[in-house]
Write an enzyme that holds these catalytic residues in place. Structure first.
Site, PDB file in Angstrom:
ATOM      1  N   VAL A  45     -10.052   4.262 -52.933  1.00 20.32           N
ATOM      2  CA  VAL A  45     -10.839   3.082 -52.587  1.00 20.32           C
ATOM      3  C   VAL A  45     -10.153   2.360 -51.432  1.00 20.32           C
ATOM      4  CG1 VAL A  45     -11.765   0.883 -53.391  1.00 20.32           C
ATOM      5  CG2 VAL A  45     -11.710   2.856 -54.933  1.00 20.32           C
ATOM      6  N   CYS A  80       6.900   7.503 -67.675  1.00 21.07           N
ATOM      7  CA  CYS A  80       8.256   7.273 -68.192  1.00 21.07           C
ATOM      8  C   CYS A  80       8.958   8.585 -68.554  1.00 21.07           C
ATOM      9  CB  CYS A  80       8.206   6.366 -69.412  1.00 21.07           C
ATOM     10  SG  CYS A  80       7.604   4.703 -69.047  1.00 21.07           S
ATOM     11  N   TYR A 121      19.346  -1.402 -96.535  1.00 18.17           N
ATOM     12  CA  TYR A 121      20.731  -0.918 -96.453  1.00 18.17           C
ATOM     13  C   TYR A 121      20.868   0.431 -97.135  1.00 18.17           C
ATOM     14  CZ  TYR A 121      25.434   0.043 -98.047  1.00 18.17           C
ATOM     15  OH  TYR A 121      26.605   0.680 -98.319  1.00 18.17           O
TER      16      TYR A 121
END
Length: 444
Positions: A80, A43, A425
């Site tokens: 693989v 990412c 808040y």
């Protein structure tokens, strides 16, 4: 000694190996990795290309040497080619010398990831047309940017990776155009939120074309234009970011059942249809917490979760994953975008009757310099009033509010229950009434 083999060594594969080691200190663990690098943050690749991450080493979480310190053998550049279920062995090609050998196993975890989806367009292999999935992909893009100094860039696909690449190509002084085949950018979001992001991109000078399919690429020595029907878009670099496809062919060839989008079908224990074989990450399905159905959501968070479950069970433990919500977040220049749960379209597809409300508010008290706009949508089940989805687009700390809503969905909260949340808040962080509470109040 019981031998565990793991195919793939990025998020899911290395998580599986590390968890298996913690569960069983005596297990013999071998990880087979097709590429050169393991355990890296895919990412972060757009930001590495943009120069905000200074080195590829900064993206690597664990090295081969560190894994060896946990008695986990990692073989890079070993691909693989075949799973022989009856013999419990793998046919492996050593990409360093081209030799082949059989690798026996008692238990197997398949974590071979996904590859970039290539649109059916002519000349997609033209020099200057790139995909972005791996560190070598990013190094090739950086080399091209430094060598040719392109000035016109086209990005095919308007998901998170595409839009993050748009931002980081701006830092290379590119004029950027994003082309999206669907009628909106950010397919996982609803149109009313996606258009806010599109308008922001356009205000930042990024061209956006939606409902437009790329049909070909044009150029002589390297790319000169992207063709989208009758439209010829000049370009001296193009990035294909039109989603991914699971690397499930090796499993299918072995007789392992596939599921949605041809991903390896697994249950909540990450077990496949074959006893003694588990699968995890971008090559596998994953249950959706709300619908209870298999889904395909290729995210690093999901890969790490599934890798841990697969690794624990492969080592003899008993772990499961209840499901995921597809919670995602991205920063596109100064705008933050996030979502969780079901969108309106996904509700319709699942046959769920819903009600939704979208509000515009501020991320902090209006008189604070740090205050920014936020658009927030909440979706609830019409019958039960349970919260089943949320989406956010905005600025200045808006995006991570999605975590509170993801938590609410996970525990099954209703609109009324959520209205009683005692949210923090302080003027620099929120208005007196947080945007979440304002949005919930619209359901009354």
């Amino acid at each position: 000694m019981i031998k565990l083999a793991v195919i793939g060594g990025v998020a899911a594969g290395m998580s599986a190996a590390a968890k298996a080691r913690r569960v069983d200190p005596d297990l013999q663990i071998t990880v087979l990795v097709e590429g050169e690098y393991i355990s890296y943050g895919g990412c972060g690749l757009p930001y590495f290309i943009g120069g905000r991450i200074k080195s590829k080493e900064a993206l690597i979480a664990r090295t081969v040497e560190q894994m060896a310190g946990q008695s986990i053998e990692v073989r890079t550049c070993h691909s693989v080619r075949k799973i022989n279920i009856s013999a419990r062995s793998l046919l492996v090609e050593n990409l360093n010398d081209g030799g082949f050998y059989d690798e026996p196993y008692d238990r197997l975890v398949i974590a071979c990831g996904a590859r970039a989806s290539i649109p059916p367009a002519e000349n997609s292999g033209l020099y200057g047309v790139f995909t972005l999935r791996t560190i070598p992909d990013s190094l090739a893009i950086i080399d091209y940017l430094q060598k040719y100094r392109p000035r016109k860039a086209v990005i095919v696909g308007a998901g998170y990776i595409g839009l993050e690449m748009a931002e980081n190509l701006l830092s290379h002084d590119c004029e950027v155009t994003v082309i999206q085949s669907m009628q909106q950018i950010l397919p996982g979001m609803d149109p009313d939120l996606a258009i806010k992001v599109q308008q922001y991109l356009e205000n930042q000078g990024i061209g956006v074309m939606t409902g437009t399919k790329v049909t070909g690429f044009e150029g002589r020595q390297r790319i000169e234009a992207v063709l989208a029907g009758a439209i010829r878009c000049p370009a001296d670099i193009a990035i294909l970011a039109a989603g991914v496809e699971p690397n499930s062919e090796i499993a299918a060839a072995a007789g392992i059942e596939l599921g949605i989008k041809k991903a390896i079908k697994v249950d909540e224990r990450c077990a496949t249809s074959v006893d003694g074989i588990w699968a995890a990450g971008d090559c596998a399905t994953i249950p959706h917490l709300l619908t209870g159905q298999d889904s395909y959501i290729a995210l690093g968070t999901n890969a790490n979760k599934q890798g841990r479950v697969a690794g624990e069970n492969a080592a003899g433990g008993s772990a499961s994953i209840r499901g995921v919500l597809g919670t995602t977040i991205a920063q596109i220049m100064d705008m933050e975008v996030s979502r969780t749960g079901l969108s309106e379209n996904e509700c319709r597809q699942a046959g769920i009757e819903f009600i939704s409300h979208t509000i515009k508010s501020r991320t902090a008290a209006a008189y604070c310099p740090v205050s920014g706009a936020i658009w927030l949508k909440i979706i609830a089940d019409r019958k039960s009033s349970r919260i089943i989805g949320a989406q956010i687009a905005g600025f200045a700390g808006s995006g991570k509010r999605i975590d509170a809503l993801a938590t609410a969905i996970t525990v099954g909260s209703t609109v009324d229950e959520l209205m009683n949340m005692d949210l923090a808040y302080s003027p620099p962080f929120s208005p007196v009434w947080d945007p979440i509470l304002i949005a919930l109040d619209q359901f009354k």
